[in-house]
Scaffold this motif. Structure first.
Motif, PDB file in Angstrom:
ATOM      1  N   UNK A  19       0.815  -1.192  -0.087  1.00 14.41           N
ATOM      2  CA  UNK A  19      -0.127  -0.158   0.057  1.00 14.41           C
ATOM      3  C   UNK A  19       1.044   1.258  -0.068  1.00 14.41           C
ATOM      4  N   UNK A  20       1.840   1.119   0.770  1.00 14.63           N
ATOM      5  CA  UNK A  20       2.965   2.479   0.958  1.00 14.63           C
ATOM      6  C   UNK A  20       3.565   2.733  -0.398  1.00 14.63           C
ATOM      7  N   UNK A  21       4.100   1.778  -1.251  1.00 12.65           N
ATOM      8  CA  UNK A  21       4.905   1.934  -2.373  1.00 12.65           C
ATOM      9  C   UNK A  21       3.912   2.622  -3.228  1.00 12.65           C
ATOM     10  N   UNK A  22       2.564   2.346  -3.464  1.00 15.79           N
ATOM     11  CA  UNK A  22       1.646   2.766  -4.177  1.00 15.79           C
ATOM     12  C   UNK A  22       1.307   4.289  -4.051  1.00 15.79           C
ATOM     13  N   UNK A  23       1.227   4.238  -2.578  1.00 16.00           N
ATOM     14  CA  UNK A  23       0.678   5.739  -2.162  1.00 16.00           C
ATOM     15  C   UNK A  23       1.868   6.776  -2.359  1.00 16.00           C
ATOM     16  N   UNK A  24       3.016   6.472  -1.965  1.00 12.01           N
ATOM     17  CA  UNK A  24       4.080   7.406  -2.024  1.00 12.01           C
ATOM     18  C   UNK A  24       4.567   7.727  -3.467  1.00 12.01           C
ATOM     19  N   UNK A  25       4.453   6.702  -4.458  1.00  9.24           N
ATOM     20  CA  UNK A  25       4.645   7.056  -5.849  1.00  9.24           C
ATOM     21  C   UNK A  25       3.489   8.368  -6.210  1.00  9.24           C
ATOM     22  N   UNK A  26       2.266   8.286  -5.776  1.00  9.72           N
ATOM     23  CA  UNK A  26       1.672   9.224  -6.178  1.00  9.72           C
ATOM     24  C   UNK A  26       1.658  10.427  -5.310  1.00  9.72           C
ATOM     25  N   UNK A  60      -8.317   4.777 -12.626  1.00  6.46           N
ATOM     26  CA  UNK A  60      -7.127   5.613 -12.915  1.00  6.46           C
ATOM     27  C   UNK A  60      -6.052   5.613 -11.711  1.00  6.46           C
ATOM     28  N   UNK A  61      -4.867   5.422 -11.816  1.00  7.43           N
ATOM     29  CA  UNK A  61      -3.902   5.505 -10.597  1.00  7.43           C
ATOM     30  C   UNK A  61      -2.467   5.807 -11.047  1.00  7.43           C
ATOM     31  N   UNK A  62      -1.610   6.230 -10.438  1.00  8.86           N
ATOM     32  CA  UNK A  62      -0.307   6.325 -10.442  1.00  8.86           C
ATOM     33  C   UNK A  62       0.559   5.242 -10.027  1.00  8.86           C
ATOM     34  N   UNK A  63       1.208   4.536 -10.723  1.00 10.53           N
ATOM     35  CA  UNK A  63       2.155   3.383 -10.363  1.00 10.53           C
ATOM     36  C   UNK A  63       3.349   3.607 -10.538  1.00 10.53           C
ATOM     37  N   UNK A  64       4.249   2.479 -10.786  1.00 16.74           N
ATOM     38  CA  UNK A  64       5.617   2.556 -11.113  1.00 16.74           C
ATOM     39  C   UNK A  64       5.599   1.297 -12.156  1.00 16.74           C
ATOM     40  N   UNK A  65       6.642   1.888 -13.107  1.00 19.92           N
ATOM     41  CA  UNK A  65       7.087   0.757 -14.236  1.00 19.92           C
ATOM     42  C   UNK A  65       8.478   0.869 -14.447  1.00 19.92           C
ATOM     43  N   UNK A  66       8.865  -0.372 -14.928  1.00 17.12           N
ATOM     44  CA  UNK A  66      10.358  -0.270 -15.288  1.00 17.12           C
ATOM     45  C   UNK A  66      10.667   0.739 -16.400  1.00 17.12           C
ATOM     46  N   UNK A  76       4.062   5.657 -13.595  1.00 18.46           N
ATOM     47  CA  UNK A  76       3.394   5.523 -14.726  1.00 18.46           C
ATOM     48  C   UNK A  76       2.039   5.719 -14.445  1.00 18.46           C
ATOM     49  N   UNK A  77       1.060   6.285 -15.211  1.00 19.09           N
ATOM     50  CA  UNK A  77      -0.388   6.600 -15.271  1.00 19.09           C
ATOM     51  C   UNK A  77      -0.840   5.154 -15.663  1.00 19.09           C
ATOM     52  N   UNK A  78      -1.562   4.620 -14.848  1.00 21.33           N
ATOM     53  CA  UNK A  78      -2.133   3.259 -15.297  1.00 21.33           C
ATOM     54  C   UNK A  78      -3.658   3.340 -14.993  1.00 21.33           C
ATOM     55  N   UNK A  79      -4.311   3.201 -16.200  1.00 16.54           N
ATOM     56  CA  UNK A  79      -5.821   3.201 -16.391  1.00 16.54           C
ATOM     57  C   UNK A  79      -6.487   2.036 -16.840  1.00 16.54           C
ATOM     58  N   UNK A  80      -7.360   1.455 -16.152  1.00 13.66           N
ATOM     59  CA  UNK A  80      -8.023   0.280 -16.405  1.00 13.66           C
ATOM     60  C   UNK A  80      -9.352   0.575 -16.748  1.00 13.66           C
ATOM     61  N   UNK A  81      -9.698   0.338 -18.028  1.00 14.24           N
ATOM     62  CA  UNK A  81     -10.905   0.802 -18.520  1.00 14.24           C
ATOM     63  C   UNK A  81     -11.510  -0.183 -19.184  1.00 14.24           C
ATOM     64  N   UNK A  82     -13.014  -0.667 -18.362  1.00 14.58           N
ATOM     65  CA  UNK A  82     -13.714  -1.816 -18.891  1.00 14.58           C
ATOM     66  C   UNK A  82     -14.611  -1.227 -20.200  1.00 14.58           C
ATOM     67  N   UNK A  83     -14.479  -2.063 -21.293  1.00 11.88           N
ATOM     68  CA  UNK A  83     -15.329  -1.646 -22.337  1.00 11.88           C
ATOM     69  C   UNK A  83     -16.598  -2.415 -22.154  1.00 11.88           C
TER      70      UNK A  83
END
Lengths: 93, 262
Positions: A19-26, A60-66, A76-83
């Motif tokens: 949880x912290x890892x994600x939180x701190x990225x944003x 939509x959330x901010x995560x990390x990517x290699x 990285x901006x991560x967006x999960x958009x169900x169609x």
């Protein structure tokens, strides 16, 4: 809960770490919830032109990517958009 | 060459004052001249942790406002000749002091002391800005909890933005029984997340409460927390000291208890 989940059950220390890892990225990206909401709404608008999406389930959330450029991770901006429906074809203007 | 160290954390109640008192006393045990400044104006407590609350005549704001000379406000420690405390004012506001005044005061103290420790208030407002203004390096104190780590990360960001030359991390209140069970983040987890150099890991120790009750810092004593603080002091002075094995010194009792739990 399946049998495998019993073995894989995450202890709370790891939950906290993830949880912290994600939180701190944003946090570090200095991205306010208001701004995320605005980004989300704009994405809905744009994608809706081309297909029918489930706006309520959009995430939509901010995560990390290699990163390829420098050995490490970048935000990285991560967006999960169900169609809901693909048949709505793009119009040629 | 004297060194000015600010002890900060963002979140309150993680052990800034306890760390200041123990590091200050520990450095004095290593024959250094040390002054500790309580910069938490309005909520002073370093004096009571040090057991010096009955000796206060003048305070930090009095010095800055020129109501007394710096020497008059410095309180000598009960045990160590070369350890002094500059208490904060209890009845004043944080705005009574500016960062520029703090820098001036610190520069005056540099002439006489090897180490100047600044006990920073919680938060990131005026008090924080005052405390970091004159500092050469920072000790960021955190506990292995999500709220404390999040605040510590914010503090690290602010310190970097203020061009703090060196930032080190103290992970406080580790409960090894919980870490073992996986119900508490371990030191490596915390360091990974914050990406700051670790300078000390202090276990949660009942003796801390006892020593605070008595107004005598426990650094250097035989308990694990006392040793952990002593090691932090040596690392501050540049010595390479291996980290304690916090699980090592479990009593026979707790080991037995653990066996029965299984």
């Amino acid at each position: 809960m399946g049998l495998m989940d019993l073995f894989k059950k995450k202890n709370s220390g790891n939950v906290a770490k993830d949880r912290l890892k994600l939180l701190l990225v944003s946090d570090r990206a200095n991205c306010s919830p208001e701004m995320m909401e605005m980004i989300k709404n704009d994405i809905i608008q744009v994608i809706s032109k081309y297909m029918d999406i489930d706006a309520d389930a959009l995430d939509v959330k901010i995560t990390e990517t290699e990163s390829d450029a420098n050995n490490g991770t970048v935000p990285a901006l991560f967006a999960n958009i169900p169609i809901k429906d693909m048949k709505h074809q793009p119009k040629d203007n | 060459m004297s060194e000015v160290i600010v002890i900060t954390s963002g979140k309150g109640g993680v052990g800034k004052t306890t760390t200041t008192a123990n590091v200050g006393t520990g450095l004095a045990q290593l024959n250094k001249k040390v002054v500790m400044i309580d910069t938490d104006i309005g909520l002073r407590n370093l004096d009571v942790v040090m057991g010096l609350e009955n000796r206060i005549v003048y305070n930090l704001v009095d010095v800055i406002e020129g109501k007394c000379r710096l020497k008059q406000a410095l309180i000598k420690d009960k045990k160590y000749q070369d350890l002094c405390l500059l208490p904060s004012a209890q009845t004043r506001d944080k705005d009574a002091v500016t960062p520029e005044q703090m820098v001036e005061l610190i520069n005056e103290l540099r002439e006489e002391f090897d180490y100047i420790l600044l006990d920073c208030p919680a938060g990131i407002e005026q008090g924080f800005k005052n405390a970091i203004a004159g500092a050469d390096r920072a000790l960021v104190v955190t506990t292995p909890e999500v709220s404390a780590i999040r605040d510590a990360d914010r503090i690290v960001g602010l310190l970097e933005a203020n061009e703090m030359k060196r930032i080190d991390l103290v992970v406080n209140r580790l409960r090894m029984d919980m870490v073992k069970r996986g119900d508490m983040m371990n030191v490596n987890d915390v360091c990974d997340i914050l990406a700051v150099n670790l300078i000390g890991a202090v276990p949660d120790d009942e003796q801390i409460v006892v020593s605070t009750n008595q107004g005598e810092p426990l650094v250097g004593s035989n308990c694990l927390a006392g040793q952990a603080y002593a090691n932090i002091c040596r690392r501050i002075m540049g010595e390479e000291v291996p980290f304690l094995n916090l699980e090592e010194k479990q009593g026979v009792f707790s080991k037995l208890k653990e066996m029965f739990k299984k």
